[in-house]
Design a protein around this motif. Structure first.
Motif, PDB file in Angstrom:
ATOM      1  N   ALA A  40      -1.663   6.192   6.209  1.00 40.33           N
ATOM      2  CA  ALA A  40      -2.695   5.405   5.541  1.00 40.33           C
ATOM      3  C   ALA A  40      -4.076   5.689   6.109  1.00 40.33           C
ATOM      4  O   ALA A  40      -5.054   5.117   5.656  1.00 40.33           O
ATOM      5  N   ASN A  44       2.809   2.457   3.119  1.00 37.82           N
ATOM      6  CA  ASN A  44       2.118   2.959   4.303  1.00 37.82           C
ATOM      7  C   ASN A  44       1.656   1.853   5.236  1.00 37.82           C
ATOM      8  O   ASN A  44       1.105   2.116   6.296  1.00 37.82           O
ATOM      9  N   LYS A  45       1.853   0.596   4.824  1.00 40.40           N
ATOM     10  CA  LYS A  45       1.538  -0.540   5.687  1.00 40.40           C
ATOM     11  C   LYS A  45       2.701  -1.526   5.583  1.00 40.40           C
ATOM     12  O   LYS A  45       3.384  -1.579   4.556  1.00 40.40           O
ATOM     13  N   GLU A  46       2.917  -2.274   6.654  1.00 43.93           N
ATOM     14  CA  GLU A  46       3.965  -3.293   6.634  1.00 43.93           C
ATOM     15  C   GLU A  46       3.426  -4.563   7.265  1.00 43.93           C
ATOM     16  O   GLU A  46       2.650  -4.490   8.231  1.00 43.93           O
ATOM     17  N   VAL A  47       3.894  -5.688   6.751  1.00 45.69           N
ATOM     18  CA  VAL A  47       3.497  -6.958   7.358  1.00 45.69           C
ATOM     19  C   VAL A  47       4.762  -7.802   7.504  1.00 45.69           C
ATOM     20  O   VAL A  47       5.681  -7.691   6.708  1.00 45.69           O
ATOM     21  N   ASP A  81       0.837  -1.204   0.000  1.00 51.10           N
ATOM     22  CA  ASP A  81       0.000   0.000   0.000  1.00 51.10           C
ATOM     23  C   ASP A  81       0.872   1.255   0.000  1.00 51.10           C
ATOM     24  O   ASP A  81       0.760   2.113   0.881  1.00 51.10           O
ATOM     25  N   VAL A 125      -8.153  -1.868   6.843  1.00 53.42           N
ATOM     26  CA  VAL A 125      -7.242  -2.725   6.091  1.00 53.42           C
ATOM     27  C   VAL A 125      -8.010  -3.984   5.704  1.00 53.42           C
ATOM     28  O   VAL A 125      -8.832  -4.487   6.459  1.00 53.42           O
ATOM     29  N   ILE A 140       0.330  -0.206  10.517  1.00 58.74           N
ATOM     30  CA  ILE A 140      -0.317   0.690   9.555  1.00 58.74           C
ATOM     31  C   ILE A 140       0.030   2.112   9.939  1.00 58.74           C
ATOM     32  O   ILE A 140      -0.257   2.550  11.056  1.00 58.74           O
ATOM     33  N   SER A 141       0.636   2.843   9.017  1.00 59.43           N
ATOM     34  CA  SER A 141       1.080   4.206   9.309  1.00 59.43           C
ATOM     35  C   SER A 141      -0.097   5.174   9.377  1.00 59.43           C
ATOM     36  O   SER A 141      -1.133   4.965   8.734  1.00 59.43           O
ATOM     37  N   MET A 172       1.265  -6.867  11.744  1.00 59.02           N
ATOM     38  CA  MET A 172       1.092  -5.765  10.794  1.00 59.02           C
ATOM     39  C   MET A 172       1.183  -4.421  11.492  1.00 59.02           C
ATOM     40  O   MET A 172       0.768  -4.291  12.653  1.00 59.02           O
ATOM     41  N   SER A 208       0.972   5.082  14.546  1.00 62.31           N
ATOM     42  CA  SER A 208       0.537   3.936  13.736  1.00 62.31           C
ATOM     43  C   SER A 208      -0.454   3.084  14.504  1.00 62.31           C
ATOM     44  O   SER A 208      -0.708   3.302  15.685  1.00 62.31           O
TER      45      SER A 208
END
Lengths: 295, 193
Positions: A121, A101-104, A98, A161, A117-118, A115, A277
């Motif tokens: 986002a 703006n997101k990390e997993v 994304d 998400v 999420i910034s 996960m 986040s």
């Protein structure tokens, strides 16, 4: 027993083969019950252990059942021809999606999906008005940036998400910091010049899922000044506010989660808050980390 | 005392509406008692260790636990009247222990979990070479529950321990790596820490 002379075992002992001679296939079966860091440590024991530590059968069991969905987020050339062990290593580092703006990522010890999420986002009311909100670059965020609220009456942050989470119970939390911070002469300094209004009414945190689950909580982000001289316990560091839990059963390929925090009582203004986040972490993993059991 | 052959036993059990399962007689407590009362000896098979020692053991005990032996009986390659099953990679001491394990678990499968686990713990109270021999025998004979038990024990022996300590416990004098390989090992795995 012992009436005949045994040959020297490959482990060099005088009394016949021992546990150092366990074949690689058997070691791999033992590894099914050990965690990735333990397996990597044991790879140095001897050749059989080293071989088993690279076995696809071992690492396949550590990956989530739907790890292909995670690999879809990575350019194919980065994972084609990789062994299952290397795939685990790849996915245990944060995989952005994304637009970053997101990390997993997979937790290194348990292999479960986590996960972050910034704030970038999220839909933040008034984010474009610099009288209210500003973006501050900082190393203290894994996304290198946080949203700083100077002052507002209508405080609302929404996000969502949709992701193929593996079946598990997850906890969703907001990472917040009262006041803004900076480095002065090598030391971290907090500044509360704008911090106000959070002790008057609580902030409402909520989450909901596409299959009808809900959770919510209310927290006052600040404490009214006390005269006991011990200072304020909520200021000066990052706090994870737990919103609640949701269950992924696996009946749907993807789970949609919506989350928000609101304080929209417009009789008072509030400000002086950093929003970094949202974290979505398997619940018992989060609990073990908080208690310092897992590294 | 009446000698019952396999077919008669099946008919007899059918008359009592008791079903044999999967080609083996599944031991049910009351039927076991009835058969014993009728005085028929249970079918035995002969296992031969690497040291040429013969062990006689109830067929159903081994058939319940060992996939290899079950397959041999099922596909008819074992002739009860004449043959013994040669187990050239299992010595007498280990074979006796394996038979003990299978026999106990067949006769005591209705015991409560704690008692079974205590017995298992006592059973595995052997030195590391003995454990290795049991592992190889259970692997060869494909005895699932004994294998799982041994894997669990090995896991507990190594979990949380440093490499040097494990080498001492397992009596590993020579890990087999060259110095270059050792160095590569150290470099290969740091990112997991």
């Amino acid at each position: 027993m012992g009436a005949s002379l045994s040959n020297l075992g490959t482990n060099g002992s005088m009394i016949g083969p021992g546990l150092g001679d366990i074949p690689e296939g058997c070691v791999a079966r033992v590894f099914l019950h050990l965690s990735p860091p333990e397996i990597c440590n044991l790879a140095r024991l001897n050749r059989a252990f080293r071989g088993a530590a690279s076995a696809d059968s071992v690492w396949q069991s550590k990956l989530p059942s739907n790890y292909h969905d995670l690999l879809d987020l990575v350019p194919p050339e980065r994972y084609k021809n990789l062994s299952k062990k290397d795939i685990f290593a790849l996915l245990s580092r944060p995989v952005p999606f994304d637009d970053g703006n997101k990390e997993v990522w997979l937790d290194r010890v348990t292999g479960r999906v986590c996960m972050a999420i910034s704030a970038k986002a999220m839909a933040i009311t008034g984010i474009d008005d610099r009288r209210y909100w500003n973006w501050i670059p900082t190393e203290e965020s894994r996304f290198q940036i946080v949203a700083y609220l100077q002052q507002i009456w209508w405080f609302e942050v929404d996000g969502e998400v949709k992701f193929p989470f593996p079946p598990d119970i997850y906890t969703l939390s907001f990472r917040l910091h009262l006041g803004r911070f900076s480095k002065r002469l090598g030391r971290r300094v907090s500044n509360y010049e704008h911090t106000h209004g959070w002790d008057i009414k609580p902030v409402k945190f909520e989450l909901s899922t596409s299959d009808g689950q809900h959770a919510s909580g209310e927290f006052c982000l600040d404490e009214t000044e006390l005269d006991d001289g011990y200072g304020n316990h909520k200021r000066g560091y990052w706090v994870d506010y737990k919103v609640g839990e949701f269950i992924v059963s696996g009946s749907e390929p993807k789970t949609e989660v919506r989350f928000s925090m609101k304080q929209i009582d417009c009789t008072h203004s509030k400000g002086g808050l950093c929003v970094d986040s949202v974290f979505i972490i398997p619940s018992d993993l989060r609990e073990r980390k908080r208690r310092g059991i897992l590294k | 005392m009446t000698q019952l052959d396999r077919l008669s036993v099946y008919h007899w059990l059918n008359a009592w509406c008791i079903k044999p399962v999967g080609g083996a007689l599944v031991r049910q407590e009351p039927e076991y008692i009835l058969l014993a009362l009728m005085g028929s000896p249970l079918k035995k098979i002969m296992l031969c260790s690497s040291e040429k020692e013969i062990f006689s053991v109830e067929e159903q005990v081994m058939v319940q636990h060992s996939v290899i032996i079950n397959n041999m009986i099922e596909d008819g390659s074992y002739n009860h009247e004449e043959s013994k099953i040669p187990l050239d990679c299992v010595d007498s001491k280990t074979l006796k222990k394996v038979i003990d394990y299978c026999t106990h678990h067949t006769h005591h499968h209705n015991d409560n979990q704690e008692d079974l686990e205590a017995w298992d713990a006592q059973f595995l109270n052997v030195d590391s070479n003995g454990l290795y021999d049991l592992l190889m025998a259970a692997n060869y004979l494909e005895i699932r529950n004994l294998l799982d038990l041994i894997y669990g024990t090995i896991k507990n022996m190594i979990k949380g321990k440093k490499i040097d300590e494990i080498r001492r416990i397992f009596n590993i004098k020579d890990h087999g790596f060259t110095p270059e390989e050792e160095e590569q090992n150290r470099k290969e795995y740091p990112h997991f820490y």
